[in-house]
Enzyme design. Structure first.
Site, mmCIF file in Angstrom:
data_model
loop_
_atom_site.group_PDB
_atom_site.id
_atom_site.type_symbol
_atom_site.label_atom_id
_atom_site.label_comp_id
_atom_site.label_asym_id
_atom_site.label_seq_id
_atom_site.Cartn_x
_atom_site.Cartn_y
_atom_site.Cartn_z
ATOM 1 N N LYS A 1 0.838 -1.205 0.000
ATOM 2 C CA LYS A 1 0.000 0.000 0.000
ATOM 3 C C LYS A 1 0.874 1.256 0.000
ATOM 4 O O LYS A 1 0.630 2.207 -0.740
ATOM 5 C CB LYS A 1 -0.887 -0.037 1.254
ATOM 6 C CG LYS A 1 -2.128 0.808 1.148
ATOM 7 C CD LYS A 1 -2.944 0.741 2.414
ATOM 8 C CE LYS A 1 -3.834 -0.489 2.495
ATOM 9 N NZ LYS A 1 -4.519 -0.606 3.791
ATOM 10 N N ASN B 1 -23.733 8.237 12.745
ATOM 11 C CA ASN B 1 -23.945 7.076 11.881
ATOM 12 C C ASN B 1 -25.195 6.302 12.282
ATOM 13 O O ASN B 1 -25.934 5.798 11.425
ATOM 14 C CB ASN B 1 -22.711 6.159 11.883
ATOM 15 C CG ASN B 1 -21.681 6.598 10.845
ATOM 16 O OD1 ASN B 1 -21.890 7.588 10.142
ATOM 17 N ND2 ASN B 1 -20.588 5.877 10.748
ATOM 18 N N ALA C 1 -35.447 4.567 0.082
ATOM 19 C CA ALA C 1 -35.851 3.197 0.429
ATOM 20 C C ALA C 1 -35.296 2.229 -0.616
ATOM 21 O O ALA C 1 -35.091 2.594 -1.766
ATOM 22 C CB ALA C 1 -37.376 3.102 0.478
ATOM 23 N N GLY D 1 -25.246 -0.759 3.651
ATOM 24 C CA GLY D 1 -24.142 -1.691 3.851
ATOM 25 C C GLY D 1 -22.881 -0.881 4.048
ATOM 26 O O GLY D 1 -22.936 0.272 4.471
ATOM 27 N N CYS E 1 -19.058 0.886 7.510
ATOM 28 C CA CYS E 1 -19.290 1.797 8.640
ATOM 29 C C CYS E 1 -20.650 1.628 9.303
ATOM 30 O O CYS E 1 -20.728 1.205 10.456
ATOM 31 C CB CYS E 1 -19.117 3.237 8.180
ATOM 32 S SG CYS E 1 -17.475 3.512 7.492
ATOM 33 N N LYS F 1 -22.295 0.869 -2.531
ATOM 34 C CA LYS F 1 -22.953 2.079 -3.016
ATOM 35 C C LYS F 1 -22.217 2.525 -4.270
ATOM 36 O O LYS F 1 -21.093 2.066 -4.524
ATOM 37 C CB LYS F 1 -22.957 3.173 -1.945
ATOM 38 C CG LYS F 1 -21.597 3.754 -1.616
ATOM 39 C CD LYS F 1 -21.790 4.844 -0.581
ATOM 40 C CE LYS F 1 -20.757 5.916 -0.654
ATOM 41 N NZ LYS F 1 -20.935 6.952 0.337
#
Ligand code: UGA
Length: 446
Positions: free
Chosen positions: A40, A217, A261, A266, A269, A332
């Site tokens: 990384k 959250n 809706a 998911g 977090c 998302k």
């Protein structure tokens, strides 16, 4: 942006840390990013983002190119170099428990502490159970050669995947849990360009700063589960949850955002944060106060089963041997993150019922394959839909909204689609002779 040229280290260069380090360098600080993962660090040092995030590569290559962002695997170098250290490591859900796993936070603090020989500020950004910061402050003072000269502050992060750079450079607010004025002043200096631009800055104690993050959250998760619960009532009553959310959202006290809706939330977090919040409340003896969060979780996971059920109904009662196209694998759009992805969970559940599943996603295929290697993947939407008995739209990438229902109808076996995100135009798809099922739109089918 004019910077104040502080020497800062960022420990942990995952999602949060990589963006934070690049953006701090972008506003003019000298930054050292540190991670235990050499691959990384190598990618970041070459100016490459190790994950998909719009705009990050530009900021990263600018930061590395200017020499303001350097990378290392050595915490001793961070201790030597910086006056402010940000802890940005992950706090996933513990296997076999609802609580947060603090292994990486403890490793980062311990790894850094023993090299801290002069007065320094350590700033936690990871999402942690309330009370963690106070314990870490004691641990730092114990382990660091500089002892009480090392102070800990807490500065939670609110960035969203897909908007991480903008959320970091122009945040809604900055929250800083600081015990001393010196710590508060140092963080005001770190964020000077944001403060000059009028970003609200809220100073709190450590516990409040930790709690702001999980409470925010949990509130967002509750808002999504609320609208998903109402979606069920809409289905039963023949109402339309999309028009309802639009109408409710005009009330400024409610707002339209996070009233989408569908198949539910998911990611790395929201799901783990509500569970960890409840687990911590249980430890504090106030589990009853947050009992509703278990329901928020239950409503959310139930959405995935509901989509599988809709797919089964659409194909005539059994998914066995049916061809199912799944549009979306990321949790998302504008992300390649598949952690706790509703789309992938549905794809796997449909396959477990005997269907032949082909998954499309513009960015998340590699990550999806690593988690569910048994699913079939493609980066071509038409190929995913070839001979499909039903298409499941589960992540609202822009390109799916722009699909031509007429042309897609020519490649599928049966023109049936479940809109698991409630963003497709029912009229357009139905006009092209598709049977459309959605969640909360009055079981409307063609
Ligand atoms: C979330 C928070 O929004 C950030 O403020 C926070 O900093 C971040 O977690 C974190 O703790 O690091 P993120 O996980 O990137 O950000 O994703 P969101 O945009 O919150 O979306 C979460 C999930 O909710 C996605 O699966 C999304 O599809 C779903 N969602 C969102 C809905 O189902 N309906 C909506 O109306 C909105």
């Amino acid at each position: 942006m004019a910077g104040t040229d502080m020497r800062i280290s960022v420990i942990g260069t995952g999602y949060l840390g990589a963006v934070h380090a690049a953006c701090l360098a972008d506003i003019g600080h000298d930054v050292l990013g540190v991670d235990v993962d050499a691959a990384k660090i190598e990618a970041l040092a070459a100016g490459q983002a190790p994950f998909y995030e719009p705009g990050l590569s530009d900021v990263l290559s600018r930061a590395v190119g200017s020499g303001r962002l350097r990378l290392s695997i050595d915490p001793a170098q961070a201790a030597e170099f910086a006056d402010v250290h940000f802890i940005c490591v992950g706090t996933p859900q513990q296997p076999g428990s609802q609580a947060a796993d603090l292994t990486y936070v403890h490793a980062a603090i311990d790894g850094l502490a023993r090299h801290l020989r002069r007065p320094t500020l350590v700033v936690g950004k990871s999402t942690v159970p309330v009370g963690t910061a106070a314990a870490l402050a004691r641990r730092l003072a114990e382990l660091a050669p500089a002892g009480e000269g090392v102070e800990l502050a807490w500065n939670p992060e609110f960035l969203r995947e897909g908007y991480a750079v903008a959320d970091t450079l122009t945040p809604d607010r900055l929250v800083v849990g600081a015990r001393s004025d010196a710590a508060d002043e140092a963080l005001r200096e770190v964020y000077a360009p944001m403060l000059a631009a009028g970003v609200p800055y809220i100073r709190t104690d450590l516990a409040t700063a930790e709690l702001v993050k999980v409470a925010a959250n949990a509130f967002l998760a509750t808002k999504i589960s609320f609208i998903n619960a109402v979606a069920d009532v809409c289905d039963a009553a023949g109402a339309d949850v999309v028009r309802l959310a639009e109408a409710m959202g005009h009330d400024a006290r409610i707002g339209r955002r996070f009233l989408g809706a569908g198949v539910g939330f998911g990611g790395g977090c929201l799901p783990k944060d509500i569970r960890a919040f409840l687990a911590r409340a249980r430890e504090l003896g106030v589990a009853d106060s947050l009992a509703f969060l278990a329901e928020v979780d239950t409503i959310n996971t139930g959405r995935r089963r509901r989509v599988v059920e809709l797919a089964r109904e659409l194909v005539g009662g059994s998914l066995h041997g049916r061809n199912v196209a799944v549009l979306g694998a990321a949790f998302k759009p504008d992300s390649d993150d598949v952690r706790d992805s509703p789309a992938l969970a549905v794809a796997a559940a449909v396959q477990a019922r005997g269907a032949n599943v082909r998954v499309h996603d513009p960015a998340a295929i590699d990550n999806a394959r690593a988690v569910f290697p048994e699913l079939d993947y493609t980066t071509d939407v038409a190929k995913a839909c070839e001979r499909a008995d039903v298409v499941l739209h589960l992540t609202e990438w822009r390109e799916y909204r722009d699909l031509e229902p007429e042309s897609l109808a020519k490649v599928v076996a049966h023109a049936r689609i479940v809109d698991g995100r409630n963003v497709l135009s029912l009229e357009r798809w139905e006009a092209a002779n598709w049977t459309v099922a959605a969640l909360g739109r009055g079981r409307r089918q063609g």
